[in-house]
Design a protein around this motif. Structure first.
Motif, short mmCIF file in Angstrom:
data_model
loop_
_atom_site.label_atom_id
_atom_site.label_comp_id
_atom_site.label_asym_id
_atom_site.label_seq_id
_atom_site.Cartn_x
_atom_site.Cartn_y
_atom_site.Cartn_z
N LEU A 50 13.85 -5.59 -4.11
CA LEU A 50 14.53 -6.71 -3.79
C LEU A 50 15.92 -6.47 -3.36
N THR A 51 16.48 -7.34 -2.39
CA THR A 51 17.90 -7.24 -2.03
C THR A 51 18.75 -7.39 -3.07
N SER A 52 19.89 -6.82 -3.13
CA SER A 52 20.71 -7.00 -4.28
C SER A 52 22.35 -7.16 -3.94
N LEU A 53 22.81 -8.10 -4.33
CA LEU A 53 24.24 -8.30 -4.38
C LEU A 53 25.03 -7.87 -5.56
N HIS A 54 25.87 -7.11 -5.12
CA HIS A 54 26.77 -6.45 -6.35
C HIS A 54 28.19 -6.11 -5.91
N PRO A 55 29.09 -5.54 -6.78
CA PRO A 55 30.60 -5.65 -6.17
C PRO A 55 31.01 -4.94 -5.01
N ASN A 56 30.15 -3.98 -4.51
CA ASN A 56 30.17 -3.25 -3.14
C ASN A 56 29.49 -4.19 -2.05
N GLU A 78 9.53 -19.01 -2.48
CA GLU A 78 10.35 -18.34 -3.28
C GLU A 78 10.75 -16.96 -2.69
N THR A 79 12.04 -16.83 -2.98
CA THR A 79 12.54 -15.51 -2.61
C THR A 79 13.39 -14.94 -4.02
N TRP A 80 13.24 -13.65 -4.21
CA TRP A 80 13.74 -13.03 -5.43
C TRP A 80 14.86 -11.96 -4.91
N ALA A 81 15.88 -11.91 -5.75
CA ALA A 81 16.78 -10.94 -5.08
C ALA A 81 17.75 -10.58 -6.79
N LEU A 82 18.46 -9.53 -6.56
CA LEU A 82 19.28 -9.03 -7.92
C LEU A 82 20.67 -9.25 -7.90
N GLN A 118 9.13 -11.79 -19.99
CA GLN A 118 8.62 -12.49 -21.09
C GLN A 118 7.62 -13.61 -20.54
N THR A 119 8.02 -14.06 -19.43
CA THR A 119 7.45 -15.47 -19.03
C THR A 119 6.35 -15.23 -17.76
N PRO A 120 5.08 -15.36 -17.99
CA PRO A 120 3.88 -15.04 -17.14
C PRO A 120 4.16 -15.56 -15.87
N GLU A 121 4.71 -16.91 -15.60
CA GLU A 121 4.85 -17.35 -14.38
C GLU A 121 5.83 -16.64 -13.43
N LEU A 122 6.98 -16.43 -14.24
CA LEU A 122 7.90 -15.73 -13.39
C LEU A 122 7.69 -14.24 -13.21
N LEU A 123 7.08 -13.53 -13.98
CA LEU A 123 6.68 -12.16 -13.54
C LEU A 123 5.56 -12.23 -12.68
N SER A 125 5.65 -14.42 -10.34
CA SER A 125 6.10 -14.97 -9.16
C SER A 125 7.03 -13.51 -8.32
N VAL A 126 7.66 -12.85 -9.25
CA VAL A 126 8.51 -11.64 -8.71
C VAL A 126 7.44 -10.55 -8.21
N SER A 127 6.13 -10.51 -8.96
CA SER A 127 5.31 -9.48 -8.56
C SER A 127 4.82 -9.83 -7.18
N ALA A 128 4.32 -11.01 -7.07
CA ALA A 128 3.67 -11.49 -5.86
C ALA A 128 4.68 -11.44 -4.45
N TYR A 129 5.96 -11.73 -4.81
CA TYR A 129 7.08 -11.71 -3.88
C TYR A 129 7.17 -10.43 -3.45
N SER A 130 7.34 -9.26 -4.45
CA SER A 130 7.44 -7.67 -4.01
C SER A 130 6.36 -7.33 -3.30
N TYR A 131 5.09 -8.02 -3.74
CA TYR A 131 4.09 -7.15 -3.24
C TYR A 131 3.85 -7.61 -1.81
N ALA A 132 4.25 -8.93 -1.43
CA ALA A 132 4.28 -9.51 0.14
C ALA A 132 5.38 -8.56 0.96
N ARG A 133 6.15 -8.46 0.13
CA ARG A 133 7.62 -7.60 0.95
C ARG A 133 7.20 -6.51 1.26
N ARG A 134 6.73 -5.90 0.42
CA ARG A 134 6.28 -4.24 0.66
C ARG A 134 5.62 -4.21 2.00
#
Ligand SMILES: *[C@@H]1O[C@H](CO)[C@@H](O)[C@H](O)[C@H]1NC(C)=O
Length: 249
Positions: A50-56, A78-82, A118-123, A125-134
């Protein structure tokens, strides 16, 4: 670099307020960073790519996939990020800025890790996004992601991050058939903005300072103008003989 971007963004915002044709649109969410938890040792989060945004890295310019809303996906793609390296109890704003030439509706939600896992729909969704992104990312892009991820200092045992889900639905009608069949990816700026003392977004501080300076200057200037005018009126008053007479009564 960051200053430039926020300045540009503020200018765009001001312009879009002044001019009836808006140049850029902004969708945002405000949240308070949750309690820090034990740093995660394994690389499972990194493996999500995932793309991440952080202090740097508070700003990322990227493309987000969008689609027309359907009954199954009323909010489009949907797009997921950190959001990483967050300060506990600190208030933040996450903004998505995009050009008005690509009309899109955005929904932004942040989730704590436990909630996602802990939420199947969210999990799923993240997995599908990550898999497609890979499948889409080149090796260079993957190394860039690893390079730009948040690196806590060695004495930092706590980690504090949130997942963010951005949903993008195309919001236009076009006579161009191509555009109605395939929605082009939306060019966006993702901006993580910490609030100064939990009150004011940091990127607005220069603008706020500027406006305050103008207000203070205007206050003294108006006082000066007022005194000048009163002085002028008094002078006029004193010089008129007729008025002079009245004054004596
Ligand atoms: C329709 O839109 C596509 C993508 O923007 C563009 O390449 C194409 O030239 C457009 N077609 C017409 C007829 O305007």
């Amino acid at each position: 670099m960051r200053q430039d971007t926020s300045f540009k963004e503020v200018m765009l915002l001001l312009l879009s307020c002044l001019v009836s044709i808006a140049f850029a649109n902004v969708e945002k969410t405000i949240f308070v960073a949750p309690k820090a938890s034990e740093a995660i040792q394994d690389a499972s989060i990194d493996n999500l790519l995932l793309t991440s945004l952080h202090p740097n890295q508070l700003t990322v310019r990227t493309f987000l996939n969008a689609s027309f809303p359907t009954t199954n996906a009323p909010h489009g793609q949907e797009t997921w990020a950190l959001l990483d390296g967050l300060q506990q109890d600190q208030r933040y704003e996450l903004r998505v800025c995009w050009l008005a030439t690509q009309p899109t509706a955005f929904w932004i939600d942040t989730f704590e890790m436990q909630e996602v896992f802990q939420t199947p729909e969210l999990l799923s969704s993240v997995s599908a996004y990550s898999y497609a992104r890979r499948g889409e990312l080149t090796d260079a892009e993957v190394s860039a992601l690893v390079e730009n991820k948040y690196k806590p200092s060695s004495d930092q045992l706590q980690s504090n991050f949130l997942f963010v889900r951005i949903q993008a639905a195309a919001d236009y009608f076009s006579l161009n058939k191509t555009l109605m069949e395939t929605v082009p990816p939306v060019h966006v700026d993702l901006i993580l903005d910490p609030y100064l003392m939990n009150v004011l977004p940091q990127s607005l501080v220069p603008t706020a300072g500027y406006i305050s300076a103008i207000a203070i200057f205007a206050f003294f200037l108006s006082g000066w103008i007022y005194r000048r005018m009163i002085g002028y009126v008094d002078d006029e008053y004193d010089q008129k003989p007729g008025v002079e007479g009245k004054k004596d009564m």
